[in-house]
Write an enzyme that holds these catalytic residues in place. Structure first.
Site, PDB file in Angstrom:
ATOM      1  N   ALA A  22       0.733  -0.966  -0.009  1.00  0.00           N
ATOM      2  CA  ALA A  22       0.010   0.062   0.139  1.00  0.00           C
ATOM      3  C   ALA A  22       0.819   1.246  -0.023  1.00  0.00           C
ATOM      4  O   ALA A  22       1.741   1.461   0.897  1.00  0.00           O
ATOM      5  CB  ALA A  22      -1.102  -0.218   1.359  1.00  0.00           C
TER       6      ALA A  22
ATOM      7  N   ASP B   9       7.338  -3.231   0.724  1.00  0.00           N
ATOM      8  CA  ASP B   9       6.252  -3.201   1.593  1.00  0.00           C
ATOM      9  C   ASP B   9       5.700  -1.759   1.595  1.00  0.00           C
ATOM     10  O   ASP B   9       5.908  -1.080   0.454  1.00  0.00           O
ATOM     11  CB  ASP B   9       6.915  -3.099   3.113  1.00  0.00           C
ATOM     12  N   HIS B  10       5.075  -1.307   2.339  1.00  0.00           N
ATOM     13  CA  HIS B  10       3.993  -0.009   2.221  1.00  0.00           C
ATOM     14  C   HIS B  10       4.750   1.011   2.401  1.00  0.00           C
ATOM     15  O   HIS B  10       5.924   1.111   2.976  1.00  0.00           O
ATOM     16  CB  HIS B  10       3.047  -0.153   3.158  1.00  0.00           C
ATOM     17  N   ASN B  11       4.805   2.167   1.413  1.00  0.00           N
ATOM     18  CA  ASN B  11       5.172   3.505   1.410  1.00  0.00           C
ATOM     19  C   ASN B  11       6.658   3.505   1.083  1.00  0.00           C
ATOM     20  O   ASN B  11       7.530   4.292   1.374  1.00  0.00           O
ATOM     21  CB  ASN B  11       4.934   3.981   2.813  1.00  0.00           C
ATOM     22  N   VAL B  12       7.191   2.385   0.241  1.00  0.00           N
ATOM     23  CA  VAL B  12       8.365   2.438  -0.399  1.00  0.00           C
ATOM     24  C   VAL B  12       8.244   3.287  -1.646  1.00  0.00           C
ATOM     25  O   VAL B  12       7.447   3.059  -2.376  1.00  0.00           O
ATOM     26  CB  VAL B  12       8.803   0.905  -0.629  1.00  0.00           C
TER      27      VAL B  12
END
Length: 211
Positions: free
Chosen positions: A122, A139-142
């Protein structure tokens, strides 16, 4: 995707790119490669037609076909992308395996290779012309820049930034929040616990700079 695809390149990721398009019921028209010894041969019944710079084939792109650049070498990949943009006014399409998972609010650019079992979480932002080998976890916000390559089974934890042209080997773990600088290289199996500078090469557990 309504139009068939011409794949530029017939080595390296070209064969799995064909499998990806097949998995999505997208027709591949043929391959183009600079290696003349390959002309007239086939990959899984799809012909290698000629040179990527041959105007006879290039003129099909944008009108009758889409294009995907399946070249591992970053410099040549950039050259072919620029040629398509300048000469044909088109961006390469994404090659996303049907068994990849991409979050509904992740952002993707153009021309990315995303193989089976890749997960993009996400809020992740992926640039263009990147290569994600099998089972990469983002993973998220990468945030990932253009022309980044990440090897099979690598894990990129939350809030990591990977800048343009960086190379991440297979089986790498990058802990949350670090930055991998432009053109940096991370050796296979490394565990990255701190940021890596521009054009640096690191290796090991924990990853250390190689001079």
């Amino acid at each position: 995707m309504d139009k068939p695809v011409i794949i530029l390149g017939a080595k390296g990721i070209a064969h799995p790119a064909l499998e990806i398009f097949n998995s999505n019921q997208v027709i591949v028209y043929g391959f183009l490669d600079e290696d003349q010894s390959l002309y007239g041969t086939e990959i899984n019944n799809i012909p290698i037609l000629g040179n990527p710079e041959d105007e006879g084939f290039l003129k099909l792109i944008g009108k009758k076909t889409e294009a995907f650049v399946a070249v591992d070498d970053v410099k040549y990949r950039k050259f072919l992308v620029e040629m398509l943009v300048e000469n044909r006014k088109v961006q390469p399409v994404n090659a996303i395996h049907e068994r990849a998972y991409i979050s509904t609010d992740a952002a993707l650019g153009h021309g990315n290779f995303i193989n089976a079992k890749v997960t993009i979480g996400a809020g992740a932002k992926v640039g263009s012309h990147c290569i994600f080998h099998t089972a990469v976890i983002v993973d998220h916000n990468v945030v990932i820049g253009d022309f980044v390559q990440i090897g099979a089974g690598s894990i990129v934890n939350a809030d990591v930034t990977i800048e343009e042209g960086a190379f991440i080997g297979s089986g790498v773990t990058i802990v949350a929040g670090v930055t991998i600088g432009k053109g940096a290289r991370v050796g296979a199996g490394s565990v990255v616990i701190g940021s890596v500078g521009k054009n640096e090469t690191v290796f090991g557990n924990p990853a250390a700079k190689i001079k």
